[in-house]
Motif scaffolding. Structure first.
Motif, short mmCIF file in Angstrom:
data_model
loop_
_atom_site.label_atom_id
_atom_site.label_comp_id
_atom_site.label_asym_id
_atom_site.label_seq_id
_atom_site.Cartn_x
_atom_site.Cartn_y
_atom_site.Cartn_z
N VAL A 254 45.38 73.12 19.78
CA VAL A 254 46.54 73.22 20.67
C VAL A 254 47.78 73.53 19.85
O VAL A 254 48.01 72.92 18.80
N PHE A 255 48.57 74.49 20.31
CA PHE A 255 49.84 74.83 19.66
C PHE A 255 50.95 74.57 20.67
O PHE A 255 51.04 75.23 21.70
N LEU A 256 51.78 73.57 20.38
CA LEU A 256 52.87 73.16 21.28
C LEU A 256 54.22 73.59 20.71
O LEU A 256 54.58 73.20 19.60
N ILE A 257 54.95 74.37 21.49
CA ILE A 257 56.34 74.72 21.17
C ILE A 257 57.21 73.82 22.03
O ILE A 257 57.37 74.03 23.23
N ASP A 258 57.75 72.76 21.42
CA ASP A 258 58.57 71.79 22.15
C ASP A 258 60.03 72.25 22.14
O ASP A 258 60.44 73.03 21.29
N ASP A 259 60.81 71.73 23.09
CA ASP A 259 62.24 72.07 23.18
C ASP A 259 62.46 73.57 23.22
O ASP A 259 63.35 74.11 22.56
N LEU A 260 61.66 74.28 23.98
CA LEU A 260 61.80 75.72 24.09
C LEU A 260 63.22 76.06 24.58
O LEU A 260 63.72 75.46 25.52
N GLY A 261 63.83 77.04 23.94
CA GLY A 261 65.19 77.43 24.29
C GLY A 261 66.23 76.83 23.38
O GLY A 261 67.41 77.17 23.47
N ARG A 262 65.80 75.91 22.48
CA ARG A 262 66.75 75.27 21.57
C ARG A 262 66.50 75.68 20.11
O ARG A 262 67.00 75.04 19.19
N GLN A 263 65.73 76.74 19.91
CA GLN A 263 65.51 77.25 18.57
C GLN A 263 66.70 78.12 18.15
O GLN A 263 67.58 78.42 18.97
N GLY A 264 66.71 78.53 16.90
CA GLY A 264 67.81 79.36 16.40
C GLY A 264 67.66 80.82 16.76
O GLY A 264 68.33 81.67 16.16
N PHE A 265 66.80 81.15 17.70
CA PHE A 265 66.61 82.51 18.18
C PHE A 265 66.31 82.42 19.67
O PHE A 265 65.99 81.36 20.19
N SER A 266 66.39 83.54 20.35
CA SER A 266 66.19 83.52 21.80
C SER A 266 64.71 83.37 22.14
O SER A 266 63.83 83.78 21.37
N ALA A 267 64.45 82.77 23.29
CA ALA A 267 63.06 82.63 23.75
C ALA A 267 62.42 84.00 23.94
O ALA A 267 61.22 84.17 23.72
N ASP A 268 63.22 85.01 24.31
CA ASP A 268 62.67 86.36 24.48
C ASP A 268 62.07 86.89 23.18
O ASP A 268 61.05 87.57 23.20
N GLU A 269 62.69 86.57 22.04
CA GLU A 269 62.15 87.03 20.76
C GLU A 269 60.78 86.40 20.50
O GLU A 269 59.88 87.06 19.99
N LEU A 270 60.66 85.11 20.83
CA LEU A 270 59.37 84.44 20.66
C LEU A 270 58.33 85.03 21.60
O LEU A 270 57.19 85.31 21.20
N PHE A 271 58.71 85.24 22.85
CA PHE A 271 57.78 85.78 23.83
C PHE A 271 57.33 87.18 23.44
O PHE A 271 56.15 87.53 23.56
N ASN A 272 58.26 88.00 22.97
CA ASN A 272 57.91 89.36 22.56
C ASN A 272 56.94 89.35 21.39
O ASN A 272 56.06 90.21 21.29
N ARG A 273 57.10 88.36 20.49
CA ARG A 273 56.19 88.26 19.34
C ARG A 273 54.76 87.97 19.80
O ARG A 273 53.79 88.39 19.15
N TRP A 274 54.62 87.26 20.93
CA TRP A 274 53.30 86.79 21.33
C TRP A 274 52.71 87.48 22.56
O TRP A 274 51.64 87.10 23.02
N ILE A 275 53.36 88.50 23.06
CA ILE A 275 52.80 89.18 24.23
C ILE A 275 51.42 89.75 23.93
O ILE A 275 50.46 89.54 24.67
N VAL A 276 51.30 90.46 22.81
CA VAL A 276 50.00 91.07 22.46
C VAL A 276 48.95 90.01 22.15
O VAL A 276 47.83 90.07 22.69
N PRO A 277 49.23 89.00 21.28
CA PRO A 277 48.20 87.97 21.04
C PRO A 277 47.74 87.26 22.31
O PRO A 277 46.55 86.97 22.45
N MET A 278 48.66 86.98 23.23
CA MET A 278 48.27 86.29 24.45
C MET A 278 47.38 87.16 25.34
O MET A 278 46.48 86.66 26.00
N GLU A 279 47.63 88.46 25.33
CA GLU A 279 46.84 89.37 26.16
C GLU A 279 45.49 89.68 25.53
O GLU A 279 44.47 89.72 26.20
N GLU A 280 45.49 89.94 24.21
CA GLU A 280 44.29 90.43 23.54
C GLU A 280 43.51 89.34 22.81
O GLU A 280 42.41 89.60 22.31
N LYS A 281 44.08 88.14 22.73
CA LYS A 281 43.44 87.04 22.01
C LYS A 281 43.22 87.37 20.53
O LYS A 281 42.31 86.86 19.90
N ARG A 282 44.09 88.23 19.98
CA ARG A 282 44.07 88.54 18.56
C ARG A 282 45.50 88.63 18.08
O ARG A 282 46.38 89.10 18.81
N ASP A 283 45.74 88.18 16.86
CA ASP A 283 47.07 88.23 16.30
C ASP A 283 47.05 89.18 15.10
O ASP A 283 46.13 89.13 14.27
#
Length: 411
Positions: A254-283
């Motif tokens: 399990v990978f938990l990102i707690d306090d989402l939205g309180r990092q030093g970057f926007s949540a959109d940047e995190l989401f964009n980084r993981w769109i492909v891994p979440m869809e394809e199950k490969r990083d």
């Protein structure tokens, strides 16, 4: 899963050059080592390590150091040429430890240990959450969400128990898995096992490949300290070692990102980084030298936030998350269970009238919701007050409870 010890150099899947480097680094670290000691450090059979040492002797990098005693095994040490070569290696790569496994073996391992689908039943989930007070409605949503293996968003008011709940997710998946000490990308070694996230279990079998460690499924939890470079392979110039990205350490767990939205970057940047891994199950990752490779993205990805989800992510990404779970204020009957649980935890006694005083006078009077953090924190403060005043053996009363409430709440 049974992972037998490799019997030959070819079975390790590693190059002779890489194992030469590791032999030199270990001998440099310890000055001299016997064959069994070096084999143990490399987590390989002596029959694999001995030919390597003999070849290093032929290359005049290793020499035999006789102990002078018949009951001690011969030891191997670096020659002057070997010392120079080991120093050059050390300046380039500071890894010293067990032999790694090849990337291809790692990818097969992670896929073989995948969490699978529809493996959780209600009884198993309720047992894992037995130390929590949760509603049947929450179980009804959480069970299918975890079975789906799709990303999960948990949101709600601070203090509703989001982090407390997420900490118990790896209890649901109580099987052991195997984690390699390190993997090799060509001749680059990346440590994977991290004792901060990988808890050893006593499940090793005879003749088991010691390059793998039996562990519980990991729970990797990060919050506001998360930086985007933690999701990439990182090279530390001071230690001269690579570190695996967090999602690699979370594989099969399990990978938990707690306090989402309180990092030093926007949540959109995190989401964009993981769109492909979440869809394809490969990083898809890369090394500083430009070499690209990919690994399985096999984990339950959980986001937790106190903020309004629509304020930190667009609708398109929220749809990709699949499951959203809102934690809200408790009904009074569940809140009473939390109250009683914490009375027992702090070894306090109180009347039913005092519970009603807490709800009707303190909560309603301050317009505070009935959430789990209040009994836990306020009864803890009340216990501290009573111990300080020599009242440890007395029942809790309204005066002490009110003092604890005002110490805890901001006015």
């Amino acid at each position: 899963m049974y992972l037998p010890k490799p019997k030959t150099l070819a079975d390790t899947g590693l190059s002779k050059e890489l194992l030469f480097r590791l032999c030199l680094r270990h001998l440099q670290e310890e000055a001299s080592l016997s064959l069994p000691a070096l084999a143990e450090r490399l987590c390989l059979r002596g029959s694999i390590v001995e030919p390597l040492l003999q070849e290093l002797k032929t290359l005049q990098m290793v020499e035999v150091r006789a102990s002078g005693r018949m009951d001690e095994p011969i030891r191997f040490a670096l020659t002057q040429k070997g010392q120079y070569e080991a120093q050059v290696l050390n300046e380039r790569d500071g890894y010293i430890g067990p032999a790694p496994i090849p990337l291809a073996d790692y990818n097969r391992l992670v896929l073989a240990q995948s969490l699978g689908e529809r493996s959780i039943r209600r009884e198993r989930l309720e047992a894992a959450l037995a130390d929590m007070v949760i509603s049947p409605e929450l179980v009804n949503v959480l069970g299918p969400a975890l079975n789906s293996r799709r990303p999960l968003l948990i949101y709600g008011h601070a203090g509703t128990g989001k982090s407390f709940l997420c900490h118990r997710f790896n209890k649901v998946f109580d099987e052991h898995i195997y984690v390699p000490h390190a993997i090799a990308i060509q001749n680059t070694i990346i440590p994977v096992f991290d004792p901060l996230y990988h808890w050893r279990t006593e499940h090793d079998e005879p003749e088991h490949d010691a390059r793998y460690i039996a562990c519980r499924r990991p729970l990797v939890m990060v919050g506001g300290e998360l930086k985007l470079d933690m999701l990439e392979v990182h090279f530390d110039r001071q230690s001269r070692q690579y570190s695996a990205p967090l999602q690699m350490k979370a594989n099969n767990g399990v990978f938990l990102i707690d306090d989402l939205g309180r990092q030093g970057f926007s949540a959109d940047e995190l989401f964009n980084r993981w769109i492909v891994p979440m869809e394809e199950k490969r990083d898809f990752l890369s090394l500083p030298n430009g070499l690209h490779f990919d690994i399985p993205f096999e984990q339950i990805l959980v986001f937790s936030t106190n903020l309004d989800p629509e304020s930190i992510a667009d609708e398109a990404f929220l749809r990709r998350l699949g499951y959203k779970l809102q934690l809200q204020a408790m009904p009074e009957e569940l809140y009473r269970k939390v109250w009683n649980m914490n009375l027992e935890k702090y070894r306090l006694s109180a009347t039913d009238a005092l519970f009603h005083f807490m709800v009707k006078k303190l909560h309603q009077g301050s317009n505070k919701p009935l959430i789990a953090c209040y009994p836990r924190d306020i009864l803890g403060i009340a216990r501290d007050i009573m111990h300080f005043n020599g009242q440890a053996n007395e029942p809790l009363n309204e005066e002490v409870l009110t003092k604890a409430w005002h110490m805890y709440c901001v006015h």
